[in-house]
Design a protein around this motif. Structure first.
Motif: not given
Length: 433
Positions: A373-391
């Motif tokens: 999704n993008y910030n107010a100034d138009g730069r993209l933000a990447l969000f990474m939900l990392m799936l950890m081995p312990d759940g």
């Protein structure tokens, strides 16, 4: 947890592109912005917000930038008390964040919004309002939310039987009221009857079952305001349909489902629709073999689509896919492959379908789900939900260095090291400033 993602290579900045307009998919009013040069400091009064369910207690929580382009606070805030099972989020007609979620212990869904006066009972959120449950549903596989041509919220879901359900905010009603006016050139008041819009007597429609059976469904507001649906069934076949009329109120107001996978593509495991800079709906989908394919409306707003094409082949199979638009409306894709390398692919020209090609720009230690999704100034933000081995799943974010930049921040910002079950990223159009 320490920073677990190490950056790799950076690619050169893309060449200048032609001016193009874009319709934003997540804004309820779908504003149109002209292509803006890199370095533009501000173009939209908004802040990014993550709505989530934690995996420890099932709490419905949020974390948002403290101001447009601002930092992220350390703590998460409660949206509503209790435990929750599944949710989705979007925006109200006036730009406030809205959440639909299932409380634990019931199949009824609740609708929750940011309080318009910012004085709600829980951290400036209104109290949950029940919108009931589809008949015979015992659980839900996927929830999706979109704004229609009137800005009203429409909600779609697939239940435990693969049935597709739909509910929407009812349109305003026309009522007659009497008003006293003094006609021009007269001093004598008269009473006239006029038609005015008023809130509906019943806020929400009944639950309506749409045709077909799917495991997952995704809704998107198209450039002309009509909602399109994309879905995958249990056999990994991919389908699409769209509203046939701008104000769809019944099943007959939808086109039929069209199967769009082929023997050449095989089945699909993930899909990412987005509105491109020419106003057309673009669908990016991940095949069982881990390749990203692309089809789009041609022309925009029509029910005719291009044949499947590839925006670039990757040697390693991808496991997850995200599509987003920069502040100038250009499409950017992000993917993570079997070795957990993160790649992006930027569309340089929508007229010629010219792409940068896949470029590694970071890496994670474990499999991840990605959101753009993008910030107010138009730069993209990447969000990474990392799936950890312990759940337990941690969430990290990083930003593009500028609109149209192929450089990304080196260091990740940790939003939490663990305990997230599900996230949705939205742009709050009524942020604190």
């Amino acid at each position: 947890m320490a920073n677990t993602a190490a950056p790799t290579s950076k690619a050169p900045t893309p060449a200048a592109k032609e001016t193009a307009a874009s319709a934003t998919a997540t804004s309820p009013t779908a504003p149109v912005y002209q292509h803006m040069p890199a370095g533009t400091s501000f173009f939209e009064l908004s802040r990014l917000m993550v709505v989530a369910i934690d995996s420890a207690a099932g709490r419905l929580i949020q974390k948002a930038q403290t101001s447009p382009n601002g930092p992220w606070p350390a703590a998460w805030s409660i949206i509503a008390p209790g435990a929750w099972v599944i949710m989705t989020a979007g925006l109200t007609k006036d730009g406030r964040v809205a959440v639909v979620a299932q409380p634990s212990g019931t199949t009824n869904l609740s609708f929750i919004t940011e309080d318009p006066n910012q004085i709600g009972p829980v951290d400036k959120w209104s109290a949950p309002v029940s919108i009931g449950a589809p008949p015979g549903a015992f659980s839900y596989q996927k929830l999706s939310m979109a704004n229609d041509a009137d800005g009203r919220i429409e909600i779609f879901l697939t239940d435990n039987q693969g049935r597709i359900w739909w509910i929407y905010q009812n349109p305003d009603q026309i009522v007659q009221v009497q008003k006293t006016i003094t006609p021009p050139g007269s001093t004598t008041p008269i009473v006239v009857t006029v038609d005015v819009l008023a809130p509906p007597a019943k806020p929400w429609s009944d639950w309506i079952q749409l045709t077909g059976q799917l495991v997952t469904v995704t809704a998107i507001r198209q450039g002309d305001g009509r909602i399109a649906l994309f879905g995958i069934n249990s056999n990994l076949h991919l389908y699409r349909c769209q509203q046939a009329t701008a104000q769809a109120l019944k099943v007959a107001d939808w086109t039929g489902w069209v199967q769009i996978d082929t023997t050449q593509t095989g089945g699909f495991i993930e899909m990412a629709p987005v509105i491109g800079p020419l106003g057309a709906t673009n669908l990016f989908a991940l095949t069982q073999n881990g390749q990203v394919l692309h089809t789009r409306q041609m022309p925009a707003g029509s029910d005719t689509w291009t044949q499947w094409a590839t925006p670039g082949y990757t040697r390693a199979s991808n496991l997850t896919l995200a599509a987003g638009i920069q502040g100038d409306g250009d499409i950017v894709l992000a993917a993570s492959d079997q070795q957990h390398f993160l790649q992006f692919n930027a569309q340089w020209d929508a007229y010629t379908q010219n792409w940068s090609g896949w470029r590694d720009f970071n890496k994670s230690l474990y499999p991840a789900r990605l959101t753009l999704n993008y910030n107010a100034d138009g730069r993209l933000a990447l969000f990474m939900l990392m799936l950890m081995p312990d759940g337990t799943n941690g969430l990290w974010t990083l930003n593009q260095m500028g609109i149209d930049s192929s450089e990304w921040e080196y260091a990740w910002t940790s939003l939490t090291d663990n305990n997230l079950k599900q996230i949705v990223v939205v742009r709050d159009l009524t942020p604190p400033v």
